[in-house]
Motif scaffolding. Structure first.
Motif, PDB file in Angstrom:
ATOM      1  N   SER A  41      -5.812   1.717  -1.368  1.00  0.00           N
ATOM      2  CA  SER A  41      -4.507   1.741  -2.005  1.00  0.00           C
ATOM      3  C   SER A  41      -4.018   3.168  -2.153  1.00  0.00           C
ATOM      4  O   SER A  41      -4.789   4.073  -2.468  1.00  0.00           O
ATOM      5  CB  SER A  41      -4.586   1.086  -3.394  1.00  0.00           C
ATOM      6  OG  SER A  41      -4.976  -0.254  -3.277  1.00  0.00           O
ATOM      7  N   PRO A  42      -2.716   3.414  -1.945  1.00  0.00           N
ATOM      8  CA  PRO A  42      -2.185   4.764  -2.097  1.00  0.00           C
ATOM      9  C   PRO A  42      -2.415   5.290  -3.503  1.00  0.00           C
ATOM     10  O   PRO A  42      -2.389   4.561  -4.474  1.00  0.00           O
ATOM     11  CB  PRO A  42      -0.683   4.584  -1.809  1.00  0.00           C
ATOM     12  CG  PRO A  42      -0.581   3.317  -1.020  1.00  0.00           C
ATOM     13  CD  PRO A  42      -1.690   2.451  -1.526  1.00  0.00           C
ATOM     14  N   THR A  43      -2.622   6.575  -3.616  1.00  0.00           N
ATOM     15  CA  THR A  43      -2.816   7.192  -4.919  1.00  0.00           C
ATOM     16  C   THR A  43      -1.538   7.216  -5.726  1.00  0.00           C
ATOM     17  O   THR A  43      -0.439   7.241  -5.184  1.00  0.00           O
ATOM     18  CB  THR A  43      -3.336   8.630  -4.746  1.00  0.00           C
ATOM     19  OG1 THR A  43      -3.480   9.203  -6.030  1.00  0.00           O
ATOM     20  CG2 THR A  43      -2.388   9.481  -3.934  1.00  0.00           C
ATOM     21  N   GLU A  44      -1.683   7.202  -7.047  1.00  0.00           N
ATOM     22  CA  GLU A  44      -0.526   7.326  -7.914  1.00  0.00           C
ATOM     23  C   GLU A  44      -0.156   8.780  -8.142  1.00  0.00           C
ATOM     24  O   GLU A  44       0.896   9.075  -8.671  1.00  0.00           O
ATOM     25  CB  GLU A  44      -0.819   6.651  -9.255  1.00  0.00           C
ATOM     26  CG  GLU A  44      -1.017   5.169  -9.146  1.00  0.00           C
ATOM     27  CD  GLU A  44      -1.320   4.526 -10.487  1.00  0.00           C
ATOM     28  OE1 GLU A  44      -1.446   3.303 -10.525  1.00  0.00           O
ATOM     29  OE2 GLU A  44      -1.422   5.267 -11.486  1.00  0.00           O
ATOM     30  N   ARG A  45      -1.047   9.684  -7.710  1.00  0.00           N
ATOM     31  CA  ARG A  45      -0.790  11.095  -7.888  1.00  0.00           C
ATOM     32  C   ARG A  45      -0.414  11.718  -6.546  1.00  0.00           C
ATOM     33  O   ARG A  45      -0.863  11.300  -5.508  1.00  0.00           O
ATOM     34  CB  ARG A  45      -2.032  11.831  -8.411  1.00  0.00           C
ATOM     35  CG  ARG A  45      -2.593  11.326  -9.719  1.00  0.00           C
ATOM     36  CD  ARG A  45      -3.761  12.214 -10.084  1.00  0.00           C
ATOM     37  NE  ARG A  45      -4.563  11.677 -11.162  1.00  0.00           N
ATOM     38  CZ  ARG A  45      -4.377  11.961 -12.443  1.00  0.00           C
ATOM     39  NH1 ARG A  45      -3.382  12.750 -12.789  1.00  0.00           N
ATOM     40  NH2 ARG A  45      -5.154  11.454 -13.366  1.00  0.00           N
ATOM     41  N   GLY A  46       0.390  12.772  -6.608  1.00  0.00           N
ATOM     42  CA  GLY A  46       0.614  13.587  -5.431  1.00  0.00           C
ATOM     43  C   GLY A  46       1.387  12.872  -4.338  1.00  0.00           C
ATOM     44  O   GLY A  46       1.992  11.833  -4.533  1.00  0.00           O
ATOM     45  N   THR A  47       1.386  13.474  -3.164  1.00  0.00           N
ATOM     46  CA  THR A  47       2.100  12.970  -2.001  1.00  0.00           C
ATOM     47  C   THR A  47       1.092  12.542  -0.963  1.00  0.00           C
ATOM     48  O   THR A  47       0.232  13.321  -0.573  1.00  0.00           O
ATOM     49  CB  THR A  47       3.012  14.065  -1.422  1.00  0.00           C
ATOM     50  OG1 THR A  47       3.906  14.506  -2.440  1.00  0.00           O
ATOM     51  CG2 THR A  47       3.807  13.529  -0.246  1.00  0.00           C
ATOM     52  N   ALA A  48       1.191  11.305  -0.505  1.00  0.00           N
ATOM     53  CA  ALA A  48       0.244  10.794   0.470  1.00  0.00           C
ATOM     54  C   ALA A  48       0.597  11.264   1.863  1.00  0.00           C
ATOM     55  O   ALA A  48       1.745  11.565   2.175  1.00  0.00           O
ATOM     56  CB  ALA A  48       0.199   9.271   0.424  1.00  0.00           C
ATOM     57  N   ALA A  49      -0.418  11.341   2.699  1.00  0.00           N
ATOM     58  CA  ALA A  49      -0.207  11.588   4.118  1.00  0.00           C
ATOM     59  C   ALA A  49       0.458  10.364   4.727  1.00  0.00           C
ATOM     60  O   ALA A  49       0.575   9.319   4.080  1.00  0.00           O
ATOM     61  CB  ALA A  49      -1.557  11.860   4.776  1.00  0.00           C
ATOM     62  N   PRO A  50       0.885  10.441   5.981  1.00  0.00           N
ATOM     63  CA  PRO A  50       1.614   9.321   6.597  1.00  0.00           C
ATOM     64  C   PRO A  50       0.922   7.977   6.511  1.00  0.00           C
ATOM     65  O   PRO A  50       1.580   6.945   6.491  1.00  0.00           O
ATOM     66  CB  PRO A  50       1.761   9.788   8.053  1.00  0.00           C
ATOM     67  CG  PRO A  50       1.807  11.279   7.963  1.00  0.00           C
ATOM     68  CD  PRO A  50       0.858  11.632   6.850  1.00  0.00           C
ATOM     69  N   ASP A  51      -0.413   7.955   6.502  1.00  0.00           N
ATOM     70  CA  ASP A  51      -1.091   6.659   6.456  1.00  0.00           C
ATOM     71  C   ASP A  51      -1.202   6.110   5.042  1.00  0.00           C
ATOM     72  O   ASP A  51      -1.644   4.989   4.837  1.00  0.00           O
ATOM     73  CB  ASP A  51      -2.485   6.768   7.082  1.00  0.00           C
ATOM     74  CG  ASP A  51      -3.433   7.662   6.290  1.00  0.00           C
ATOM     75  OD1 ASP A  51      -2.957   8.331   5.357  1.00  0.00           O
ATOM     76  OD2 ASP A  51      -4.633   7.682   6.596  1.00  0.00           O
ATOM     77  N   GLY A  52      -0.804   6.886   4.033  1.00  0.00           N
ATOM     78  CA  GLY A  52      -0.805   6.396   2.660  1.00  0.00           C
ATOM     79  C   GLY A  52      -2.175   6.219   2.050  1.00  0.00           C
ATOM     80  O   GLY A  52      -2.318   5.563   1.026  1.00  0.00           O
ATOM     81  N   ARG A  53      -3.222   6.804   2.633  1.00  0.00           N
ATOM     82  CA  ARG A  53      -4.577   6.572   2.151  1.00  0.00           C
ATOM     83  C   ARG A  53      -5.145   7.716   1.331  1.00  0.00           C
ATOM     84  O   ARG A  53      -6.100   7.535   0.598  1.00  0.00           O
ATOM     85  CB  ARG A  53      -5.526   6.315   3.339  1.00  0.00           C
ATOM     86  CG  ARG A  53      -5.215   5.079   4.139  1.00  0.00           C
ATOM     87  CD  ARG A  53      -6.034   5.030   5.427  1.00  0.00           C
ATOM     88  NE  ARG A  53      -7.454   4.890   5.174  1.00  0.00           N
ATOM     89  CZ  ARG A  53      -8.366   5.791   5.512  1.00  0.00           C
ATOM     90  NH1 ARG A  53      -7.998   6.920   6.085  1.00  0.00           N
ATOM     91  NH2 ARG A  53      -9.635   5.580   5.270  1.00  0.00           N
ATOM     92  N   VAL A  54      -4.601   8.914   1.488  1.00  0.00           N
ATOM     93  CA  VAL A  54      -5.227  10.069   0.852  1.00  0.00           C
ATOM     94  C   VAL A  54      -5.106  10.004  -0.662  1.00  0.00           C
ATOM     95  O   VAL A  54      -4.156   9.470  -1.212  1.00  0.00           O
ATOM     96  CB  VAL A  54      -4.644  11.396   1.374  1.00  0.00           C
ATOM     97  CG1 VAL A  54      -4.902  11.543   2.862  1.00  0.00           C
ATOM     98  CG2 VAL A  54      -3.175  11.516   1.063  1.00  0.00           C
ATOM     99  N   VAL A  55      -6.097  10.581  -1.329  1.00  0.00           N
ATOM    100  CA  VAL A  55      -6.230  10.459  -2.778  1.00  0.00           C
ATOM    101  C   VAL A  55      -6.339  11.843  -3.407  1.00  0.00           C
ATOM    102  O   VAL A  55      -7.004  12.732  -2.874  1.00  0.00           O
ATOM    103  CB  VAL A  55      -7.486   9.620  -3.128  1.00  0.00           C
ATOM    104  CG1 VAL A  55      -7.651   9.482  -4.626  1.00  0.00           C
ATOM    105  CG2 VAL A  55      -7.410   8.250  -2.467  1.00  0.00           C
ATOM    106  N   SER A  56      -5.695  12.018  -4.543  1.00  0.00           N
ATOM    107  CA  SER A  56      -5.809  13.269  -5.280  1.00  0.00           C
ATOM    108  C   SER A  56      -7.256  13.479  -5.718  1.00  0.00           C
ATOM    109  O   SER A  56      -7.935  12.535  -6.129  1.00  0.00           O
ATOM    110  CB  SER A  56      -4.908  13.242  -6.512  1.00  0.00           C
ATOM    111  OG  SER A  56      -5.256  14.261  -7.433  1.00  0.00           O
TER     112      SER A  56
END
Length: 262
Positions: A41-56
């Motif tokens: 799930s996409p993180t609620e913090r920060g800006t995700a990379a194009p795939d929406g998977r990266v996490v703060s």
């Protein structure tokens, strides 16, 4: 003054340990919920990379979630500064006696006490599976990654990687092993050094040339080229140092605070 500073550092360490423990429990409860290369799930913090998977890193204190998302809000920057303020400092010692083999053979699967150890897959391939998208494996293997797409947080670019050009992606030790040696790991038990070298918290697959340029630098000497990720990088550096009770230089700590608005 010293008592207040020590209390602050102890508070930061305690908060980090509690958060990491909670993350570890969550990971255990969710064992089998999905593969390492599955959707997150996409993180609620920060800006995700194009795939929406990266996490703060603030939401990923054990490093078992993919990517490294920017720290962007004022509240998160304040939390990041509190974490960094908990770091002890000392001068950087000599490199005398340093050898990569002092941290075990490269990408060993038997460094007990770290996530993903003893799962039958070496640390590098574990990291490629964790952070990559569209991961493909060698025929007959569910371990050896032969191609993938990777969002590199250090440069902000996507990399279409194939094993035939392995050096295009390197796994960065956020806290370099040589740096740790100069900051006290030369006196650690061998098992603790092996943990540092294979702990997913301290490892991020990134653009190979960028990683080579970093060398064994601390944050005062090197920061990721993409300025948006620098606070998150400082947080991850601090998380590793706190987990292993390792000091950083005063210059590194000062630069890390500056990246997060300090």
């Amino acid at each position: 003054m010293l008592a207040e500073r020590d209390a602050g550092r102890e508070g930061a360490r305690s908060a980090y340990v509690a958060r990491a423990a909670a993350a570890a429990v969550t990971a255990l409860l969710c064992a089998g919920c999905g593969g390492l290369g599955g959707d997150v799930s996409p993180t609620e913090r920060g800006t995700a990379a194009p795939d929406g998977r990266v996490v703060s890193p603030l939401d990923n204190p054990d490093g078992t979630k993919p990517g490294l998302a920017p720290v962007t809000t004022d509240a998160d920057e304040a939390e990041a500064r509190d974490l960094i303020k908990g770091l002890a400092t000392k001068g950087r010692g000599p490199k005398t006696g340093y050898d990569r083999d002092e941290f075990g053979y490269a990408w060993m699967d038997t460094a007990d006490g770290v996530p993903l150890a003893r799962n039958g897959c070496d640390t590098r391939n574990d990291l490629l599976k964790l952070h990559g998208r569209n991961v493909r494996f060698r025929s007959g293997s569910d371990c050896v990654v032969v191609s993938m797409d990777l969002y590199d947080p250090y440069t902000g670019k996507d990399i279409a990687w194939k094993k035939a050009k392995a050096a295009e992606v390197q796994v960065d030790h956020v806290v370099p092993l040589s740096y740790s040696w100069q900051m006290g790991s030369s006196r650690w038990p061998e098992g603790k050094r092996e943990q540092l070298a294979n702990d997913v918290l301290n490892l991020i697959p990134v653009d190979g040339r960028t990683n080579s340029a970093k060398g064994d630098s601390g944050p005062a000497s090197w920061l990721p080229p993409d300025g948006r990720i620098r606070c998150a990088y400082a947080v991850r550096f601090a998380q590793v140092a706190l987990k292993y009770e390792m000091p950083v230089t005063e210059a590194d700590r000062r630069v890390m605070l500056r990246q997060c608005g300090g």
